[in-house]
Enzyme design. Structure first.
Site, mmCIF file in Angstrom:
data_model
loop_
_atom_site.group_PDB
_atom_site.id
_atom_site.type_symbol
_atom_site.label_atom_id
_atom_site.label_comp_id
_atom_site.label_asym_id
_atom_site.label_seq_id
_atom_site.Cartn_x
_atom_site.Cartn_y
_atom_site.Cartn_z
ATOM 1 N N TYR A 144 -5.977 -3.036 13.091
ATOM 2 C CA TYR A 144 -6.940 -2.055 12.579
ATOM 3 C C TYR A 144 -8.369 -2.387 12.986
ATOM 4 C CZ TYR A 144 -3.091 -0.092 9.911
ATOM 5 O OH TYR A 144 -1.914 0.514 9.563
ATOM 6 N N ASP A 147 0.811 -1.212 0.000
ATOM 7 C CA ASP A 147 0.000 0.000 0.000
ATOM 8 C C ASP A 147 0.851 1.272 0.000
ATOM 9 O OD1 ASP A 147 -2.092 1.814 0.342
ATOM 10 O OD2 ASP A 147 -2.288 1.425 2.487
ATOM 11 N N GLU A 174 1.545 -0.677 14.061
ATOM 12 C CA GLU A 174 0.651 0.141 13.226
ATOM 13 C C GLU A 174 -0.728 0.137 13.844
ATOM 14 O OE1 GLU A 174 0.256 -0.807 9.060
ATOM 15 O OE2 GLU A 174 2.416 -0.981 8.793
ATOM 16 N N TRP A 179 0.145 4.580 12.606
ATOM 17 C CA TRP A 179 0.186 4.581 11.145
ATOM 18 C C TRP A 179 -0.638 5.765 10.673
ATOM 19 C CZ3 TRP A 179 3.503 2.403 8.148
ATOM 20 C CH2 TRP A 179 3.273 2.383 6.775
ATOM 21 N N TYR A 195 -10.720 -1.556 9.556
ATOM 22 C CA TYR A 195 -11.071 -2.577 8.557
ATOM 23 C C TYR A 195 -12.054 -3.603 9.136
ATOM 24 C CZ TYR A 195 -7.220 -0.611 5.886
ATOM 25 O OH TYR A 195 -6.406 0.247 5.197
ATOM 26 N N ASN A 217 7.390 -6.795 6.595
ATOM 27 C CA ASN A 217 6.121 -6.231 7.022
ATOM 28 C C ASN A 217 4.993 -7.075 6.448
ATOM 29 O OD1 ASN A 217 4.385 -3.963 8.125
ATOM 30 N ND2 ASN A 217 3.697 -4.040 5.990
ATOM 31 N N GLU A 218 4.123 -7.544 7.328
ATOM 32 C CA GLU A 218 2.907 -8.248 6.962
ATOM 33 C C GLU A 218 3.087 -9.327 5.910
ATOM 34 O OE1 GLU A 218 -0.343 -5.528 6.308
ATOM 35 O OE2 GLU A 218 -0.353 -5.036 8.437
ATOM 36 N N LYS A 274 -4.110 8.069 6.473
ATOM 37 C CA LYS A 274 -3.972 7.771 7.907
ATOM 38 C C LYS A 274 -2.920 8.650 8.584
ATOM 39 C CE LYS A 274 -5.799 3.100 7.590
ATOM 40 N NZ LYS A 274 -5.669 2.850 6.143
ATOM 41 N N ASN A 317 0.461 -5.159 13.639
ATOM 42 C CA ASN A 317 -0.308 -4.070 13.013
ATOM 43 C C ASN A 317 -1.787 -4.380 13.216
ATOM 44 O OD1 ASN A 317 2.175 -3.257 12.089
ATOM 45 N ND2 ASN A 317 1.837 -3.861 9.960
#
Ligand code: GCB
Length: 571
Positions: free
Chosen positions: A445, A154, A481, A526, A449, A393-394, A546, A443
Site C-alpha cells: 500500500y 479489517d 493486494e 484490493w 498508508y 493473510n498478513e 477500496k 500486499n
C-alpha cells in the site's frame, strides 16, 4: 469430503428458511426445560448473518440461539442420516431432541454429524447455540482497541449460520470419500483416484468418466478401505481458463451385482506448478489478473446469496479477471463449483488472518490452523480451479513465525502435494515462511498508508522492494493486494486520495510496475467491491472503500480502466 448429492442412493433436503432465534446477552442459556425448545423466539432467515437482519443488536456477537422444528422428510432406516452445516461463525454447539450432538470451532468451513441414532421418525427439535464473540484465543483473533468491534482484521465479524444446513442420507455401506489428482503426459490426461469405502467385501468399484463424446470405464475389486485407482484419458480435453472442460466421474459401488452406492464428481484435468519464476498451468505460464474479495452484502452480511455470486463472477469476467483469492477465509462450496465451471483460478485461503504468535496463544493458533487446513483440503482438493493454498493473510512479525509455518506447510504438503503453497505477507513485515513457500504473495500500500498521495514515490518503492525480494528468494511474486479507498462519485483533478481518479491512477501505475518485472506472476487488486468492516477512524461509515465496484456492485472509474487493461490480454 463429499458434498451431499441426490441420486437413487443418496438424498438431501435443505433446511434453509425461517428459524426461531434468541439473543442471549447474559449468557443464561435458554431456560430449564429447554429440551422442549425455547419460547418467544423471533424469526430469522437462515442462511445469513444475524447482524443486519434486525433493527437492534447489530454489534451483538453472541451468544445467540437458533431453533428449528422439523419432521423427518423420509423413511430411511436403512441409511445413515447426517446433518451438515456449511459455515457457522464462530463457535457452535448443537442439540437434537435434547441430546448434545457436537461442538465446532471456526467459521467458513463445513462440519457434519451422524444423527442416525438421534433423529425421530416424526417431530424433531434442532437447537444451535452460536457464539461469535471475539477472543485472543480464536483464529482470527480479537485485538485492535481502535476498532469496534475489536477485530484484529479489517472486515466485519459477522455471526450466525452463514451457509446452507443440509439434512442428508448416505448408504450405511458404501462410498465415504473420493479424491482426485490429475497429471498430463503429452495429450493424455492421467487421473489418480483414491476412494474410501466402508469395510466392503465381495464388492467392486465401477468408474466411469464421461466427457463430451466418449465414456471411459474401469472396474476393480475393492481390496482395501482406501484404494488407489488410475484412469488414463487419451486425447484429453484439459481444463484451463479459456475452456474449463469438466468431465463427470461417476463412482459406483457394486455388491452382489447390484449398485449399492453412487457418486458423481466434476473433474478437470490440469496441472499447476511453479518452475523458475513462472507459474505454469498445463505447463504453460499463466499470469493472474483479479482481486481479493469478501463474502459481503447488505442485510445478508456474510450469508450465502447465489445471485451475488453470479453477479461477482459476471463483473470479474467483464473486467477481464481470471482469478481471485478467497481473502480471508474459505468461500462457499458453490463459489468453488462456479470457479471450476467458469474457468477461474482460485488461491484458497484458510481463515487465518491477523495471527499474533504471542506466547499465550501461539499453540492454540497452530492447532486451529492445522484444523482449518485439513478441513479446507478435505473440502476443496478436487477443484481444478484451486491452484494454491494460502496458509495465512498478513501474519504479524515474529521470530516464531518461521517454525510455525514450517509445521503448517509440511502438513499441507502431506495432504496435497499437487499445488503450490503461499503465505500472504504484510507490508513492513519480514515473512519467514518465504524461505519454503513456492510463491511470494505480497500486499502493498505504498501511495496509501505510506507515501500518501504520492504515486511516483510509491511505484519507485514498490519496484525496488520487489527486485530485492526476488534477488533474495528467486521465487515468483504475486502482488496479492494493492488499492486505495475511493468514495464513489468523488472526483478530483489532479487526482487526490479518495477520488475515483486517484484509485484509477494508483491501479494503472502499480500494474505498469508489475508488467515490467518478469518474475511477477500476477496482480490482485484490493478489493473487488466495497465491504463492511468495524467502526474506526480510518473507516468512514464502517466501510472499506477500496472496491473497484461499490457494495451494491456498481462500477467506479477504475473498473472501466481495468476492463481496458486486462481485456487486451497481452499480460
Ligand atoms: C490489508 C489486509 C486487508 C485490508 C487492507 C486495507 O493488507 O489484508 O484485509 O482490508 O489491507 O484496506 O487496509
Amino acid at each position: 469430503m463429499l458434498y451431499p448429492q441426490r441420486n437413487y442412493h443418496r438424498h438431501f433436503v435443505d433446511l434453509s428458511g425461517f428459524w426461531d432465534f434468541r439473543f442471549d446477552p447474559d449468557d443464561k442459556g435458554i431456560g430449564e426445560n429447554w429440551a422442549n425448545g425455547f419460547n418467544y423466539g423471533r424469526p430469522i432467515a437462515v442462511p445469513a448473518s444475524w447482524n443486519d437482519q434486525f433493527a437492534d443488536n447489530r454489534d451483538f456477537l453472541g451468544p445467540a440461539w437458533y431453533q428449528l422444528k422439523f419432521k423427518k422428510p423420509w423413511n430411511c432406516d436403512t441409511k445413515k442420516t447426517m446433518i451438515r452445516f456449511g459455515s457457522v461463525n464462530y463457535l457452535s454447539d448443537l442439540w437434537l431432541n435434547g441430546e448434545m450432538v457436537g461442538h465446532h470451532e471456526g467459521g467458513h468451513l463445513p462440519f457434519e454429524y451422524d444423527i442416525s441414532n438421534m433423529i425421530l421418525s416424526e417431530d424433531n427439535l434442532l437447537v444451535l447455540r452460536v457464539d461469535g464473540r471475539l477472543s485472543e484465543n480464536h483464529v482470527p483473533p480479537s485485538g485492535n482497541p481502535m476498532n469496534n468491534p475489536k477485530t484484529n482484521f479489517d472486515f466485519y465479524p459477522f455471526c450466525g449460520i452463514h451457509r446452507p444446513v443440509l439434512l442428508y442420507t448416505i448408504p450405511i455401506e458404501g462410498l465415504r470419500d473420493i479424491s482426485v489428482r490429475t497429471s498430463i503426459k503429452d495429450t493424455t490426461g492421467i487421473l489418480d483416484i483414491t476412494i474410501e469405502t466402508t469395510n466392503l467385501r465381495d464388492s467392486h468399484v465401477n468408474l466411469s468418466l464421461k466427457s463430451f463424446e466418449s465414456e471411459l470405464t474401469n472396474t476393480s475389486k475393492i481390496e482395501e478401505k482406501v484404494q488407489k485407482l488410475t484412469l488414463e484419458v487419451k486425447k484429453a480435453k484439459f481444463w484451463n481458463t479459456e475452456t474449463p472442460n469438466l468431465y463427470d466421474l461417476t463412482v459406483d459401488i457394486v455388491k452382489l451385482d447390484s449398485i449399492i452406492d453412487s457418486y458423481t464428481l466434476k473433474v478437470g484435468i490440469r496441472t499447476i506448478k511453479v518452475k523458475g519464476d513462472k507459474l505454469l498451468l498445463n505447463n504453460k505460464p499463466i499470469y493472474l489478473t483479479g482481486f481479493g474479495r469478501h463474502e459481503d452484502f447488505p442485510i445478508t452480511g456474510r450469508g450465502y446469496v447465489p445471485a451475488v455470486m453470479i453477479k461477482d463472477y459476471s463483473l470479474m469476467n467483464w473486467v477481464g479477471a481470471n482469478s481471485f483469492r478467497t481473502s480471508h477465509y474459505p468461500y462457499s462450496e458453490q463459489m468453488m463449483d462456479l470457479a471450476d465451471r467458469l474457468g477461474f483460478l482460485v488461491i484458497d485461503e484458510i481463515p487465518a488472518v491477523g495471527l499474533t504468535f504471542s506466547k499465550d496463544v501461539i499453540d492454540r493458533e497452530l492447532e486451529l490452523c492445522n484444523q482449518y487446513i485439513e478441513e479446507l483440503i478435505k473440502r476443496d482438493e478436487n477443484h481444478p480451479s484451486v491452484i494454491m493454498w494460502s496458509l495465512a493473510n498478513e501474519p504479524h512479525n515474529s521470530l516464531k513465525s518461521g517454525k510455525f509455518f514450517k509445521v503448517l506447510y509440511d502438513k499441507t504438503r502431506e495432504l496435497d502435494n499437487s499445488r503450490p503453497i503461499t503465505v500472504v505477507n504484510m507490508m513492513g513485515v519480514k515473512e519467514r515462511a518465504f524461505e519454503f513457500c513456492e510463491v511470494l504473495c505480497i500486499n502493498r500500500y505504498y501511495g496509501w498508508y505510506m507515501q500518501p498521495g504520492n504515486i511516483d514515490e510509491a511505484c519507485d518503492m514498490l519496484s525496488k522492494e520487489m527486485d530485492k525480494l526476488y534477488e533474495q528468494y528467486r521465487k515468483p511474486i504475486l502482488i496479492s493486494e494493492f488499492g486505495a479507498d475511493t468514495i464513489p462519485g468523488w472526483h478530483s483533478q489532479p487526482p487526490e486520495m479518495f477520488s475515483e481518479e486517484y484509485q484509477a491512477e494508483f491501479i494503472e501505475r502499480y500494474i505498469e510496475v508489475c508488467h515490467s518485472k518478469p518474475y511477477v506472476i500476477g496482480e490482485h487488486i484490493w478489493n473487488l467491491c466495497d465491504f463492511k468492516t468495524s467502526q474506526g477512524i480510518t473507516r468512514m461509515g464502517s466501510m472499506n472503500y477500496k472496491g473497484v465496484f461499490t457494495r451494491d456492485r456498481r462500477p467506479k472509474l477504475a473498473a472501466h480502466l481495468l476492463r481496458k487493461i486486462w481485456n487486451k490480454k497481452e499480460v
